[in-house]
Scaffold this active site. Structure first.
Site, PDB file in Angstrom:
ATOM      1  N   CYS A 273      10.944  49.049 -17.190  1.00 35.42           N
ATOM      2  CA  CYS A 273      11.748  48.149 -16.361  1.00 35.42           C
ATOM      3  C   CYS A 273      12.333  47.056 -17.251  1.00 35.42           C
ATOM      4  O   CYS A 273      11.601  46.291 -17.873  1.00 35.42           O
ATOM      5  CB  CYS A 273      10.876  47.544 -15.261  1.00 35.42           C
ATOM      6  SG  CYS A 273      11.749  46.309 -14.288  1.00 35.42           S
TER       7      CYS A 273
ATOM      8  N   CYS B 111      12.073  49.172  -7.099  1.00 32.57           N
ATOM      9  CA  CYS B 111      12.391  48.033  -7.968  1.00 32.57           C
ATOM     10  C   CYS B 111      13.909  47.836  -8.025  1.00 32.57           C
ATOM     11  O   CYS B 111      14.644  48.780  -8.338  1.00 32.57           O
ATOM     12  CB  CYS B 111      11.842  48.283  -9.367  1.00 32.57           C
ATOM     13  SG  CYS B 111      12.400  47.024 -10.535  1.00 32.57           S
TER      14      CYS B 111
ATOM     15  N   TYR C  18      -7.324   1.956   5.688  1.00 35.31           N
ATOM     16  CA  TYR C  18      -6.327   0.921   5.434  1.00 35.31           C
ATOM     17  C   TYR C  18      -6.292  -0.198   6.471  1.00 35.31           C
ATOM     18  O   TYR C  18      -5.470  -1.091   6.379  1.00 35.31           O
ATOM     19  CB  TYR C  18      -4.928   1.518   5.283  1.00 35.31           C
ATOM     20  CG  TYR C  18      -4.517   2.467   6.402  1.00 35.31           C
ATOM     21  CD1 TYR C  18      -4.397   2.038   7.712  1.00 35.31           C
ATOM     22  CD2 TYR C  18      -4.229   3.793   6.114  1.00 35.31           C
ATOM     23  CE1 TYR C  18      -4.020   2.907   8.721  1.00 35.31           C
ATOM     24  CE2 TYR C  18      -3.849   4.670   7.113  1.00 35.31           C
ATOM     25  CZ  TYR C  18      -3.744   4.219   8.415  1.00 35.31           C
ATOM     26  OH  TYR C  18      -3.384   5.073   9.411  1.00 35.31           O
TER      27      TYR C  18
ATOM     28  N   LYS D  40       2.137   4.599   1.442  1.00 35.50           N
ATOM     29  CA  LYS D  40       2.075   5.158   2.798  1.00 35.50           C
ATOM     30  C   LYS D  40       1.649   6.612   2.643  1.00 35.50           C
ATOM     31  O   LYS D  40       2.426   7.464   2.201  1.00 35.50           O
ATOM     32  CB  LYS D  40       3.423   5.052   3.495  1.00 35.50           C
ATOM     33  CG  LYS D  40       3.363   5.468   4.938  1.00 35.50           C
ATOM     34  CD  LYS D  40       4.623   5.077   5.672  1.00 35.50           C
ATOM     35  CE  LYS D  40       4.515   5.309   7.160  1.00 35.50           C
ATOM     36  NZ  LYS D  40       4.292   6.692   7.532  1.00 35.50           N
TER      37      LYS D  40
ATOM     38  N   LYS E 285      10.381   3.659   3.583  1.00 30.25           N
ATOM     39  CA  LYS E 285      10.259   5.094   3.305  1.00 30.25           C
ATOM     40  C   LYS E 285      11.026   5.498   2.037  1.00 30.25           C
ATOM     41  O   LYS E 285      12.098   4.967   1.764  1.00 30.25           O
ATOM     42  CB  LYS E 285      10.799   5.912   4.495  1.00 30.25           C
ATOM     43  CG  LYS E 285      10.067   5.656   5.814  1.00 30.25           C
ATOM     44  CD  LYS E 285       8.674   6.224   5.835  1.00 30.25           C
ATOM     45  CE  LYS E 285       8.563   7.628   6.291  1.00 30.25           C
ATOM     46  NZ  LYS E 285       8.834   8.013   7.615  1.00 30.25           N
TER      47      LYS E 285
ATOM     48  N   ASP F 200       0.627  10.379   3.318  1.00 39.71           N
ATOM     49  CA  ASP F 200       1.247  11.347   4.215  1.00 39.71           C
ATOM     50  C   ASP F 200       0.199  12.307   4.761  1.00 39.71           C
ATOM     51  O   ASP F 200       0.021  13.414   4.285  1.00 39.71           O
ATOM     52  CB  ASP F 200       2.333  12.101   3.436  1.00 39.71           C
ATOM     53  CG  ASP F 200       3.332  12.748   4.366  1.00 39.71           C
ATOM     54  OD1 ASP F 200       3.244  12.497   5.582  1.00 39.71           O
ATOM     55  OD2 ASP F 200       4.192  13.496   3.886  1.00 39.71           O
TER      56      ASP F 200
ATOM     57  N   CYS G 281      14.911  48.686 -11.942  1.00 38.42           N
ATOM     58  CA  CYS G 281      14.767  49.999 -12.596  1.00 38.42           C
ATOM     59  C   CYS G 281      14.509  51.126 -11.593  1.00 38.42           C
ATOM     60  O   CYS G 281      14.292  52.263 -11.987  1.00 38.42           O
ATOM     61  CB  CYS G 281      13.641  49.952 -13.625  1.00 38.42           C
ATOM     62  SG  CYS G 281      12.007  49.873 -12.878  1.00 38.42           S
TER      63      CYS G 281
ATOM     64  N   CYS H 241       6.596  46.131  -9.265  1.00 35.59           N
ATOM     65  CA  CYS H 241       7.304  47.286  -9.819  1.00 35.59           C
ATOM     66  C   CYS H 241       6.327  48.029 -10.715  1.00 35.59           C
ATOM     67  O   CYS H 241       5.600  47.420 -11.502  1.00 35.59           O
ATOM     68  CB  CYS H 241       8.501  46.785 -10.621  1.00 35.59           C
ATOM     69  SG  CYS H 241       9.106  47.979 -11.808  1.00 35.59           S
TER      70      CYS H 241
ATOM     71  N   GLU I  72       0.841  -1.210   0.000  1.00 38.44           N
ATOM     72  CA  GLU I  72       0.000   0.000   0.000  1.00 38.44           C
ATOM     73  C   GLU I  72       0.868   1.249   0.000  1.00 38.44           C
ATOM     74  O   GLU I  72       1.912   1.260   0.651  1.00 38.44           O
ATOM     75  CB  GLU I  72      -0.858   0.041   1.280  1.00 38.44           C
ATOM     76  CG  GLU I  72      -1.640  -1.211   1.528  1.00 38.44           C
ATOM     77  CD  GLU I  72      -2.441  -1.157   2.839  1.00 38.44           C
ATOM     78  OE1 GLU I  72      -2.517  -0.081   3.456  1.00 38.44           O
ATOM     79  OE2 GLU I  72      -2.979  -2.212   3.214  1.00 38.44           O
TER      80      GLU I  72
HETATM   81  S1  IVH Z   1      -1.116   0.696   8.816  1.00 44.49           S
HETATM   82  C1  IVH Z   1      -1.174  -1.695  12.369  1.00 44.49           C
HETATM   83  N1  IVH Z   1      -1.222   1.610   6.356  1.00 44.49           N
HETATM   84  O1  IVH Z   1       1.638   5.631   8.942  1.00 44.49           O
HETATM   85  C2  IVH Z   1      -1.076  -0.853  11.213  1.00 44.49           C
HETATM   86  N2  IVH Z   1      -0.523   3.104   8.070  1.00 44.49           N
HETATM   87  O2  IVH Z   1       4.032   5.291  10.563  1.00 44.49           O
HETATM   88  C3  IVH Z   1      -0.950   0.581  11.490  1.00 44.49           C
HETATM   89  N3  IVH Z   1      -0.039   5.370   7.306  1.00 44.49           N
HETATM   90  O3  IVH Z   1       0.022   5.912  12.045  1.00 44.49           O
HETATM   91  C4  IVH Z   1      -0.908   1.484  10.346  1.00 44.49           C
HETATM   92  N4  IVH Z   1      -0.513   5.027   5.188  1.00 44.49           N
HETATM   93  O4  IVH Z   1      -0.956   7.219  10.057  1.00 44.49           O
HETATM   94  C5  IVH Z   1      -0.936   1.890   7.649  1.00 44.49           C
HETATM   95  N5  IVH Z   1      -1.401   2.313   4.141  1.00 44.49           N
HETATM   96  C6  IVH Z   1      -1.118   2.578   5.416  1.00 44.49           C
HETATM   97  C7  IVH Z   1      -0.697   3.858   5.832  1.00 44.49           C
HETATM   98  C8  IVH Z   1      -0.402   4.079   7.179  1.00 44.49           C
HETATM   99  C9  IVH Z   1      -0.130   5.926   6.085  1.00 44.49           C
HETATM  100  C10 IVH Z   1       0.390   6.094   8.516  1.00 44.49           C
HETATM  101  C11 IVH Z   1      -0.536   5.935   9.693  1.00 44.49           C
HETATM  102  C12 IVH Z   1       0.313   5.354  10.797  1.00 44.49           C
HETATM  103  C13 IVH Z   1       1.696   5.754  10.342  1.00 44.49           C
HETATM  104  C14 IVH Z   1       2.759   4.830  10.914  1.00 44.49           C
END
Ligand code: IVH
Length: 693
Positions: free
Chosen positions: A450, A426, A226, A117, A332, A119, A429, A444, A115
């Site tokens: 200018c 400016c 998720y 991750k 990451k 942000d 000029c 300006c 999945e």
């Molecule tokens: S699973 C037991 N899945 O990442 C599982 N977390 O660093 C717990 N996050 O607190 C989390 N995308 O806020 C999971 N596809 C994803 C995620 C995800 C973002 C965040 C979430 C968690 C943090 C952990």
């Protein structure tokens, strides 16, 4: 079913609205235009207003309900909200894989749900009998803050579940701010001189921590779920008992994480459509690469990949350590933020006179790219950051966005760090600067006196979408201006071969090519000339609308504010800029001079509705377009007579599929509807003279 006819009507309206939300946010496949949704909601609001006794907490009208709170109350999570362990490279992931492979003692490669991750920030939503009861942030993992009032404003969060949902459900996901909402929010903040957010995560977190739900409602947040925190099918006393006392089919939870996500989706909760099953460590790392390659094009920010062992049995066997599961790991992406030092600040003057402070930095690698400049936007931003020359600063890069200074590392500030003084006039000029009252940008007032504005306006004039003079790049324009060979855009058409050869590094052949390109550019279109002039706020689409509506240059130069405001897309501000531009005697002289040098364009024919080339056609745009903005593509197709719809059906004529097109593309293929790329769309557009820019 209720017996009161009003209540029945309300119930039907709510169901229709919920269905549209589900199609839009969960299936990503709306079957009606937005206006239909707006109408239903409007009807519901007015009926509820007349019959307030039927208003319920989960009515779609109650997303922005009630007053601002005085403070947040706390919620104890039904099961703790966990975090994830991280790895930062492939080797560490492989070690993790080996470790779990040993523990599971299987002879098959492990299947992972992979999945993105997301942000944003973690959220837990609790539903009882299908109704959203409350939503809370992660907090310390055991106790979080009640943010139900703000969560309800997120359109993609269902207030009621659908399908065979559990009686009690605690579902976890990530609330985030899509990149386009973030860009709009910051753009507005810059215009208003308000504080900008460093990144979409901070913007999402800041929005959820508001006591007044109206603020979150305006911030356009989104969510993907998720994980399951808790799901209880109370009425199912054992697996064999498939029907509840009410005859409703009772489900049990799937034994695969991936299938559980699909189950969550079937209850009306959105999940990310990039999620995939992969078998074995190598396939997981390929997924990491694939998503990494399209990261910049995704409409939301991600900072890595989460790999989760798919088998729930295996997950249970592996269990947890401290606050993180042993069966999942976050991989990451390389950091998008780095620290470096600010060497000095330049003040650049743009085509419209806007003064932009640009930070010159000690070069540093950020997310794989060397960064040596960052924008500081405007005077307010310098003051907000309190940044000084010599400071150590945190730089952030996101997608294609110009790198930004997120913050100053105050601990590292030296006593001789110099405050930055914004210029009083400016820097090029020396003309006076002006600032519109409700904007943060200083400009300006020198206009074409200018030299910076002049050079920038010439660079714009010759650019690809304007007069398209091949071989006349930014540097060459600067050299021509510095050598006083050109002083206005019209002078380009007076350049001689001798002029060009006199320049350093300009051989006879390149001079000839350039002269040819200049000659060729004289045959253009009305829309392109208008765009090329660089009138404030007049982009390609506005130029096209001006040309197609007013048909003739004279009609455009003589148009009044009222004439202009009648045209699609042109509001009072743009109209004011257009009138001011053509009211300026210098500008008129430049235009006359262009015409006398032979710049010409074919007559624009009045729009005859029946002759529109795409009349009675329905087009759908899907995926990410890289060259055209989606709204511009839509406006162009509409100008050609097409209807632009949000969903694919058997009545669709053509689907334009950009990068990462998903379910709509799939549906078009199923229905055997013509699919073209953005490139092909551009060819279609340019084949119709009427909108040629
Ligand atoms: S699973 C037991 N899945 O990442 C599982 N977390 O660093 C717990 N996050 O607190 C989390 N995308 O806020 C999971 N596809 C994803 C995620 C995800 C973002 C965040 C979430 C968690 C943090 C952990």
């Amino acid at each position: 079913m209720p017996s009161d006819p009003i209540e029945i009507q309300i119930k039907i309206l709510r169901q229709e609205i919920e269905e549209l939300n589900y199609q839009y946010y969960v299936l990503d496949n709306p079957s009606y235009p937005d206006s239909h949704y707006d109408k239903l909601l409007h009807d519901l609001i007015s009926i509820e207003k007349q019959h307030p006794k039927f208003i319920t907490e989960t009515s779609p009208t109650q997303r922005v309900g009630g007053q601002a709170l005085n403070g947040f109350s706390q919620i104890t999570h039904l099961t703790p909200m966990l975090s994830l362990d991280n790895v930062f490279d492939a080797d560490s992931f492989s070690k993790f894989y080996e470790r779990v492979f040993q523990k599971i003692a299987s002879d098959q490669p492990i299947t992972f749900t992979c999945e993105p991750k997301l942000d944003g920030l973690a959220i837990s939503c609790v539903y009882e009998n299908g109704n959203l009861i409350h939503a809370a942030t992660r907090g310390d993992g055991k106790i979080g803050e009640d943010v139900t009032h703000n969560i309800k404003t997120i359109q993609s969060i269902p207030l009621k579940l659908r399908g065979n949902f559990p009686d009690l459900l605690d579902v976890r996901g990530e609330v985030f701010m899509p990149k386009d909402s973030f860009d709009k929010l910051n753009k507005k903040a810059i215009e208003n001189g308000d504080k900008t957010f460093a990144n979409p995560r901070n913007a999402a977190a800041g929005s959820l921590r508001q006591l007044d739900p109206k603020i979150a409602a305006n911030r356009k947040l989104a969510v993907y779920f998720y994980a399951l925190g808790n799901a209880e099918f109370n009425s199912a006393k054992n697996d064999a008992e498939k029907y509840s006392d009410y005859g409703q089919l009772v489900e049990k939870l799937e034994d695969s994480h991936f299938k559980r996500l699909k189950q969550i989706q079937s209850w009306g909760l959105p999940i990310c459509d990039e999620i995939e099953l992969r078998h074995g460590g190598k396939a997981c790392l390929e997924y990491f690469k694939e998503i990494g390659a399209k990261r910049d094009r995704l409409p939301y920010e991600i900072d890595g990949i989460v790999y989760k062992i798919d088998s729930i049995l295996d997950q249970e066997e592996l269990g947890f350590v401290a606050k993180a599961p042993r069966w999942a790991i976050a991989h990451k992406f390389p950091a998008q933020e780095e620290m470096t030092q600010l060497k000095y600040v330049d003040f650049q003057v743009g085509r419209t006179g806007a003064i932009t402070p640009v930070a010159r930095l000690e070069p540093v690698f950020v997310g794989g790219v060397m960064v040596s400049n960052a924008t500081l936007h405007n005077k307010d931003e310098i003051e907000r950051l309190d940044v000084r020359v010599g400071d150590h600063v945190i730089i952030r890069r996101a997608g294609d966005v110009i790198p930004q200074i997120v913050s100053v590392v105050l601990d590292k500030r030296e006593s001789n760090a110099l405050p930055i003084t914004f210029p009083k006039s400016c820097p090029i000029c020396q003309s006076a600067l002006e600032k519109e009252t409700d904007q943060a940008i200083y400009r300006c007032t020198g206009g074409l006196i200018c030299s910076a504005q002049k050079t920038q306006s010439i660079i714009h004039f010759v650019s690809r979408k304007a007069m398209n003079i091949d071989g006349l790049g930014d540097k060459l324009v600067e050299v021509l201006c510095d050598n006083k060979l050109i002083n206005s855009v019209a002078d380009i058409y007076q350049l001689s071969k001798d002029d060009l050869i006199s320049l350093e590094r300009m051989a006879e052949k390149s001079a000839n090519n350039l002269l040819q390109a200049i000659e060729k550019s004289k045959q253009t279109s009305l829309a392109k000339v208008i765009y090329a002039l660089g009138i404030r706020e007049v982009g390609e689409v506005t130029a096209m609308n001006l040309a197609n509506n007013l048909l003739d240059f004279k009609n455009i130069t003589d148009a009044s504010l009222e004439d202009l405001e009648k045209i699609e897309d042109i509001g009072p501000i743009v109209a004011k800029h257009i009138v001011a531009f053509f009211g300026n005697e210098n500008n008129r002289q430049v235009i006359d001079s262009l015409v006398s040098h032979g710049v010409t364009w074919p007559e624009v024919k009045p729009k005859d509705e029946s002759e529109l080339p795409l009349l009675n056609q329905t087009w759908v745009l899907t995926g990410t377009l890289s060259q055209l903005k989606r709204n511009d593509a839509k406006a162009i197709l509409q100008t050609l007579g097409a209807k632009v719809s949000g969903s694919v059906s058997k009545n669709t004529t053509c689907v334009v599929a950009g990068e990462s097109a998903g379910s709509k593309l799939k549906k078009a293929i199923e229905l055997d509807i013509e699919v073209i790329s953005e490139e092909e769309l551009l060819k279609v557009i340019s084949s119709f003279q009427i909108v040629k820019i």
